[in-house]
Structure formats: C-alpha cells, structure tokens
Design a protein around this motif. Structure first.
Motif, PDB file in Angstrom:
ATOM      1  N   THR A 108      56.343  53.346  39.849  1.00  0.00           N
ATOM      2  CA  THR A 108      56.726  52.187  39.038  1.00  0.00           C
ATOM      3  C   THR A 108      56.091  50.911  39.579  1.00  0.00           C
ATOM      4  OG1 THR A 108      58.847  53.231  38.500  1.00  0.00           O
ATOM      5  CG2 THR A 108      58.678  50.847  38.167  1.00  0.00           C
ATOM      6  N   VAL A 109      56.127  50.743  40.907  1.00  0.00           N
ATOM      7  CA  VAL A 109      55.504  49.567  41.515  1.00  0.00           C
ATOM      8  C   VAL A 109      53.999  49.569  41.260  1.00  0.00           C
ATOM      9  CG1 VAL A 109      55.033  48.400  43.699  1.00  0.00           C
ATOM     10  CG2 VAL A 109      57.285  49.375  43.284  1.00  0.00           C
ATOM     11  N   THR A 110      53.378  50.748  41.358  1.00  0.00           N
ATOM     12  CA  THR A 110      51.935  50.847  41.130  1.00  0.00           C
ATOM     13  C   THR A 110      51.572  50.460  39.712  1.00  0.00           C
ATOM     14  OG1 THR A 110      51.810  52.635  42.767  1.00  0.00           O
ATOM     15  CG2 THR A 110      49.961  52.391  41.254  1.00  0.00           C
ATOM     16  N   LEU A 111      52.327  50.982  38.750  1.00  0.00           N
ATOM     17  CA  LEU A 111      52.057  50.653  37.356  1.00  0.00           C
ATOM     18  C   LEU A 111      52.280  49.165  37.077  1.00  0.00           C
ATOM     19  CD1 LEU A 111      53.653  53.744  35.574  1.00  0.00           C
ATOM     20  CD2 LEU A 111      51.222  53.271  35.928  1.00  0.00           C
ATOM     21  N   ALA A 112      53.348  48.599  37.664  1.00  0.00           N
ATOM     22  CA  ALA A 112      53.608  47.170  37.473  1.00  0.00           C
ATOM     23  C   ALA A 112      52.500  46.325  38.086  1.00  0.00           C
ATOM     24  CB  ALA A 112      54.958  46.803  38.086  1.00  0.00           C
ATOM     25  N   ALA A 113      52.055  46.704  39.292  1.00  0.00           N
ATOM     26  CA  ALA A 113      50.963  45.971  39.928  1.00  0.00           C
ATOM     27  C   ALA A 113      49.673  46.098  39.131  1.00  0.00           C
ATOM     28  CB  ALA A 113      50.756  46.479  41.355  1.00  0.00           C
ATOM     29  N   GLY A 114      49.426  47.298  38.589  1.00  0.00           N
ATOM     30  CA  GLY A 114      48.241  47.479  37.753  1.00  0.00           C
ATOM     31  C   GLY A 114      48.290  46.644  36.490  1.00  0.00           C
ATOM     32  N   ALA A 115      49.484  46.558  35.876  1.00  0.00           N
ATOM     33  CA  ALA A 115      49.630  45.733  34.679  1.00  0.00           C
ATOM     34  C   ALA A 115      49.403  44.258  34.998  1.00  0.00           C
ATOM     35  CB  ALA A 115      51.014  45.939  34.074  1.00  0.00           C
ATOM     36  N   LEU A 116      49.943  43.791  36.142  1.00  0.00           N
ATOM     37  CA  LEU A 116      49.729  42.400  36.539  1.00  0.00           C
ATOM     38  C   LEU A 116      48.256  42.127  36.830  1.00  0.00           C
ATOM     39  CD1 LEU A 116      52.810  41.753  38.857  1.00  0.00           C
ATOM     40  CD2 LEU A 116      52.406  40.812  36.569  1.00  0.00           C
ATOM     41  N   ALA A 117      47.595  43.080  37.494  1.00  0.00           N
ATOM     42  CA  ALA A 117      46.171  42.909  37.782  1.00  0.00           C
ATOM     43  C   ALA A 117      45.353  42.871  36.495  1.00  0.00           C
ATOM     44  CB  ALA A 117      45.689  44.042  38.692  1.00  0.00           C
ATOM     45  N   LEU A 118      45.708  43.730  35.536  1.00  0.00           N
ATOM     46  CA  LEU A 118      45.007  43.732  34.256  1.00  0.00           C
ATOM     47  C   LEU A 118      45.216  42.414  33.517  1.00  0.00           C
ATOM     48  CD1 LEU A 118      43.400  45.234  32.075  1.00  0.00           C
ATOM     49  CD2 LEU A 118      45.569  46.163  31.235  1.00  0.00           C
ATOM     50  N   ALA A 119      46.454  41.908  33.535  1.00  0.00           N
ATOM     51  CA  ALA A 119      46.742  40.629  32.874  1.00  0.00           C
ATOM     52  C   ALA A 119      45.983  39.487  33.550  1.00  0.00           C
ATOM     53  CB  ALA A 119      48.241  40.359  32.892  1.00  0.00           C
ATOM     54  N   ALA A 120      45.938  39.506  34.891  1.00  0.00           N
ATOM     55  CA  ALA A 120      45.217  38.450  35.606  1.00  0.00           C
ATOM     56  C   ALA A 120      43.729  38.507  35.314  1.00  0.00           C
ATOM     57  CB  ALA A 120      45.474  38.579  37.107  1.00  0.00           C
ATOM     58  N   GLY A 121      43.149  39.707  35.308  1.00  0.00           N
ATOM     59  CA  GLY A 121      41.730  39.841  35.000  1.00  0.00           C
ATOM     60  C   GLY A 121      41.403  39.401  33.583  1.00  0.00           C
ATOM     61  N   THR A 122      42.244  39.786  32.634  1.00  0.00           N
ATOM     62  CA  THR A 122      42.039  39.369  31.244  1.00  0.00           C
ATOM     63  C   THR A 122      42.137  37.859  31.105  1.00  0.00           C
ATOM     64  OG1 THR A 122      42.983  41.479  30.493  1.00  0.00           O
ATOM     65  CG2 THR A 122      42.831  39.699  28.885  1.00  0.00           C
ATOM     66  N   SER A 123      43.122  37.263  31.788  1.00  0.00           N
ATOM     67  CA  SER A 123      43.297  35.812  31.724  1.00  0.00           C
ATOM     68  C   SER A 123      42.085  35.086  32.292  1.00  0.00           C
ATOM     69  CB  SER A 123      44.561  35.410  32.488  1.00  0.00           C
ATOM     70  OG  SER A 123      45.688  36.094  31.997  1.00  0.00           O
ATOM     71  N   TYR A 124      41.572  35.578  33.420  1.00  0.00           N
ATOM     72  CA  TYR A 124      40.399  34.947  34.032  1.00  0.00           C
ATOM     73  C   TYR A 124      39.175  35.055  33.129  1.00  0.00           C
ATOM     74  CZ  TYR A 124      36.665  33.975  37.355  1.00  0.00           C
ATOM     75  OH  TYR A 124      35.564  33.454  37.975  1.00  0.00           O
ATOM     76  N   ALA A 125      38.962  36.248  32.553  1.00  0.00           N
ATOM     77  CA  ALA A 125      37.807  36.437  31.674  1.00  0.00           C
ATOM     78  C   ALA A 125      37.919  35.565  30.422  1.00  0.00           C
ATOM     79  CB  ALA A 125      37.690  37.911  31.289  1.00  0.00           C
ATOM     80  N   PHE A 126      39.134  35.465  29.861  1.00  0.00           N
ATOM     81  CA  PHE A 126      39.309  34.643  28.658  1.00  0.00           C
ATOM     82  C   PHE A 126      39.103  33.165  28.979  1.00  0.00           C
ATOM     83  CE2 PHE A 126      42.019  32.490  25.453  1.00  0.00           C
ATOM     84  CZ  PHE A 126      41.386  32.949  24.315  1.00  0.00           C
ATOM     85  N   ARG A 127      39.552  32.717  30.142  1.00  0.00           N
ATOM     86  CA  ARG A 127      39.338  31.324  30.524  1.00  0.00           C
ATOM     87  C   ARG A 127      37.845  31.017  30.656  1.00  0.00           C
ATOM     88  NH1 ARG A 127      41.821  29.426  36.114  1.00  0.00           N
ATOM     89  NH2 ARG A 127      40.075  30.699  36.860  1.00  0.00           N
ATOM     90  N   GLU A 128      37.096  31.918  31.283  1.00  0.00           N
ATOM     91  CA  GLU A 128      35.660  31.712  31.418  1.00  0.00           C
ATOM     92  C   GLU A 128      34.972  31.730  30.063  1.00  0.00           C
ATOM     93  OE1 GLU A 128      34.156  30.859  34.277  1.00  0.00           O
ATOM     94  OE2 GLU A 128      36.214  30.799  35.011  1.00  0.00           O
ATOM     95  N   PHE A 129      35.466  32.568  29.152  1.00  0.00           N
ATOM     96  CA  PHE A 129      34.911  32.610  27.804  1.00  0.00           C
ATOM     97  C   PHE A 129      35.113  31.276  27.097  1.00  0.00           C
ATOM     98  CE2 PHE A 129      35.952  33.367  23.278  1.00  0.00           C
ATOM     99  CZ  PHE A 129      34.711  33.801  22.829  1.00  0.00           C
ATOM    100  N   LEU A 130      36.307  30.697  27.228  1.00  0.00           N
ATOM    101  CA  LEU A 130      36.581  29.401  26.611  1.00  0.00           C
ATOM    102  C   LEU A 130      35.739  28.300  27.238  1.00  0.00           C
ATOM    103  CD1 LEU A 130      40.481  29.485  26.244  1.00  0.00           C
ATOM    104  CD2 LEU A 130      38.757  29.874  24.476  1.00  0.00           C
ATOM    105  N   VAL A 131      35.517  28.373  28.548  1.00  0.00           N
ATOM    106  CA  VAL A 131      34.704  27.368  29.227  1.00  0.00           C
ATOM    107  C   VAL A 131      33.270  27.376  28.687  1.00  0.00           C
ATOM    108  CG1 VAL A 131      33.654  26.773  31.450  1.00  0.00           C
ATOM    109  CG2 VAL A 131      36.086  27.310  31.322  1.00  0.00           C
ATOM    110  N   ILE A 132      32.773  28.555  28.330  1.00  0.00           N
ATOM    111  CA  ILE A 132      31.393  28.678  27.845  1.00  0.00           C
ATOM    112  C   ILE A 132      31.251  28.162  26.410  1.00  0.00           C
ATOM    113  CG2 ILE A 132      29.585  30.334  27.246  1.00  0.00           C
ATOM    114  CD1 ILE A 132      30.510  32.010  29.623  1.00  0.00           C
ATOM    115  N   ILE A 133      32.216  28.487  25.552  1.00  0.00           N
ATOM    116  CA  ILE A 133      32.052  28.190  24.124  1.00  0.00           C
ATOM    117  C   ILE A 133      32.555  26.810  23.734  1.00  0.00           C
ATOM    118  CG2 ILE A 133      32.213  30.638  23.564  1.00  0.00           C
ATOM    119  CD1 ILE A 133      35.038  30.076  22.486  1.00  0.00           C
ATOM    120  N   LEU A 134      33.430  26.195  24.529  1.00  0.00           N
ATOM    121  CA  LEU A 134      34.012  24.907  24.151  1.00  0.00           C
ATOM    122  C   LEU A 134      33.114  23.750  24.588  1.00  0.00           C
ATOM    123  CD1 LEU A 134      37.779  25.498  24.989  1.00  0.00           C
ATOM    124  CD2 LEU A 134      36.708  25.436  22.728  1.00  0.00           C
ATOM    125  N   PRO A 135      33.287  22.557  23.986  1.00  0.00           N
ATOM    126  CA  PRO A 135      32.516  21.386  24.427  1.00  0.00           C
ATOM    127  C   PRO A 135      32.766  21.064  25.888  1.00  0.00           C
ATOM    128  CG  PRO A 135      33.565  20.967  22.304  1.00  0.00           C
ATOM    129  CD  PRO A 135      34.107  22.280  22.801  1.00  0.00           C
TER     130      PRO A 135
END
Length: 353
Positions: free
Chosen positions: A52-79
């Motif tokens: 359970t801890v492993t799955l929760a940590a994996g979900a948090l890591a996936l959410a953090a990675g997605t958030s970082y990638a989406f932020r970088e995507f917005l930085v590239i496309i926005l003014p």
C-alpha cells in the motif's frame, strides 16, 4: 522474509544514505521518515501494508512528475511574462492546473471522448466492467465511464455558470456600495447579512421545492446564496482603495461612479477577487453536487456526479467501489482548484517578496 520486503527496505535506506551524503536535508528527512513509518507499518500490517505504501508513493511520484512536465509545457507555450509567473508555481499548483485542464477537455469534447451516449442503455443493471465498459454499468445498464465524462460537462459547467453569476452580482454590488457609501452601502450590506444568516442548503432546498428544479432556477438560487460572500469581500477590498488620493483626484476631475469603478478601483482589486472566484467555485460546485445527491439538483437522465453517487450507492453494500468514482471526481476537482487558489493568494499577498 520475501524479496520484496528486503528490496523495499534496502531501496529506502540506500536512498536515505545517498541524500544524507549529498547533504540534501529535505529529501533525507522525507525518505528516512518514510523508512521509519514503513518499519512500523510492516510490523503491524505485514507485506500488504508495504504494498500500500509503495503504491501510494508511486502515485505521488507520478503526480509530481506529471505536474512538473505540465508546468514546463506551460512555460514553453505561454508568453514570456506569464511564463515567468508559471515557472515559480509549486508542484501542487501545477497539479491543480493540470487537473482543471483535463476536466475542461473532458467537458468540452465529451461527445467525442465518451464511447457511448449519455443515456444509452447498453447492458444489464450493474454489469461488471468489460472491454466496452471500463467502469461497468449503472442501475439502468448505462456506461458509467461515459456518464462520468458527460458529468464533467454538466456538473462543472452548471457550477461555473452559477459562480460567474454570483461573482458578477456580488462584485458589482460591493464595488458600487464602497464607491457610493451612505444609505446605499447600508442597504446592500443588510440584504447580504440577511441572506448569509440562512443556512445555504436549507435555503436552496426551500426555494427549489417551491419553484422546481429547472436548471435556470438552480443557477439563480445558488448565485443568490453565494453572492453576499463576494459582496463582502469586494466591499472590503474596494473600501481600502476609495480612500486613496488618486480616487479623490478623479472625483475632483468630475469622473462618474462607473468610471471610478472600471478604471481606478477594479484594476487595484483584481488579485483577491480572482482568488475568491476559485473559492466560490468550490463552494458552488459542492452545493450543486449535494443538491443533486438529494434529488433536487440536475435531474435524470442528465448525467451528474452527485446524482450518480446516489443512484449507485447500493453497490457499496456489495463491496463495489464504483459509486466512489464520481465522488472522487468531485473531491479531486475541489482539491485542485484549492491548490491553484492557494498559490494565487500567496502571490497576491506579497509574501513572495
């Protein structure tokens, strides 16, 4: 002891030592705290607790990675100027923006994304998931996944319209009250106090039971309930602006009330009002979902997350977690909007300096 347990503790201890060696204080405290907590959970719950801890940590890591990638995507496309602000956003705010973006795409393109129609009966009642139904069927044999996609359009769209109306009514009233003052300010203030003195859910149930559950009635009732909150905030913010010297100079020039609001007061009150809009949306969204759960919100066969929880609640008695999916969709959007609002409040408060 299984290989999983040995590998689990070895990985945590190894990462903790690596963080300590490179003097990364925050990652070390996080990893070593997780190691200590895992020891206790492993003793109490065994291997299943570690999974359970492993799955929760994996979900948090996936959410953090997605958030970082989406932020970088917005930085590239926005003014450039907007990109500088987005670059400073924490991962929680980036995650909130990603979830809001996903919900918006689901709502706008619901007929294209959903594999079946909103009210189309394609199976027997409470049919299990298969290759054509990702989440199974509801109490009438309709595809749950399709109805959740359409629910993003109906639930979120209705809440957004009601929030816009509440915000328009409250903000205009608050700005005019602060600018005019006198008896006009007192009158609007007492009306807002009377509305806020009545519990919102009881007020909504009373009005909807009298005038019916038409969508227009729901929007107006919810807007009336929450507009006093916006009124009080906009009145307080504008009250600090109208005493400034440049407002007095504009009055001496003979500028009218509407000019003062549009050109002088509103531009200096935008940041807290935008943050309040996000909070108001959360309150309105939860109220509409609660009304639908009680049967006085969006009516069948229109898909709505609140009513979907009520309609499929009997499945929980049989150990099926399907009714929790629309409830989780409601909770996820509410938390995500709050993440973004917290960041906006942090920026507007001046703490970033």
């Amino acid at each position: 002891m299984s290989y999983f347990v040995v590998g689990y503790y070895a990985l945590l201890i190894g990462l903790s030592c690596l963080a300590a060696y490179y003097k990364q204080r925050t990652p070390f405290m996080l990893l070593f705290s997780l190691t200590l907590a895992s020891f206790i959970m492993g003793i109490i719950g065994g291997v299943s607790a570690l999974w359970t801890v492993t799955l929760a940590a994996g979900a948090l890591a996936l959410a953090a990675g997605t958030s970082y990638a989406f932020r970088e995507f917005l930085v590239i496309i926005l003014p450039r100027e907007t990109a500088k602000e987005i670059k400073t956003a924490p991962l929680t705010a980036s995650f909130g923006m990603f979830v809001i973006f996903t919900y918006a795409i689901a709502g706008i393109f619901a007929p294209i994304i959903a594999p079946h129609g909103e009210s189309q009966v394609i199976a027997s009642a409470f049919a299990p998931p298969d290759e054509t139904m990702l989440l199974g069927a509801d109490q009438l044999g309709r595809d749950m996944f399709s109805r959740i996609i359409f629910g993003a359009r109906n639930s979120v769209g209705l809440a957004l319209i009601a929030t816009l109306l509440a915000f328009f009514m409250g903000a205009i009233g608050g700005l005019f009250a602060a600018t005019k003052g006198g008896w006009f300010d007192q009158l609007l203030g007492r009306i807002a106090d009377v509305i806020m003195s009545v519990p919102s859910l009881i007020f909504a149930l009373l009005i909807l039971s009298i005038f019916g559950t038409n969508l227009a009635v729901i929007v107006v009732v919810v807007a009336v309930i929450y507009s006093p909150r916006v009124f009080r905030l906009s009145r307080a913010v504008a009250g600090n602006v109208v005493v400034m010297d440049y407002i007095e100079a504009a009055k001496l020039r003979g500028e009218g009330t509407w000019y003062l609001i549009r050109r002088e007061i509103l531009p200096n009150s935008t940041a807290p009002l935008i943050a309040e809009f996000g909070l108001e949306f959360c309150f309105v969204f939860l109220l509409i979902a609660g009304l639908s759960f009680l049967g006085l919100g969006i009516q069948p066969p229109t898909a709505d997350w609140g009513s979907m929880v009520r309609e499929n609640a009997t499945l929980i008695s049989f150990g099926d977690m399907t009714p929790l999916i629309p409830a989780a969709a409601i909770a996820l959007l509410t938390v995500s909007v709050n993440f973004v609002v917290d960041w906006m409040l942090y920026r507007s408060s001046g703490l970033k300096e």
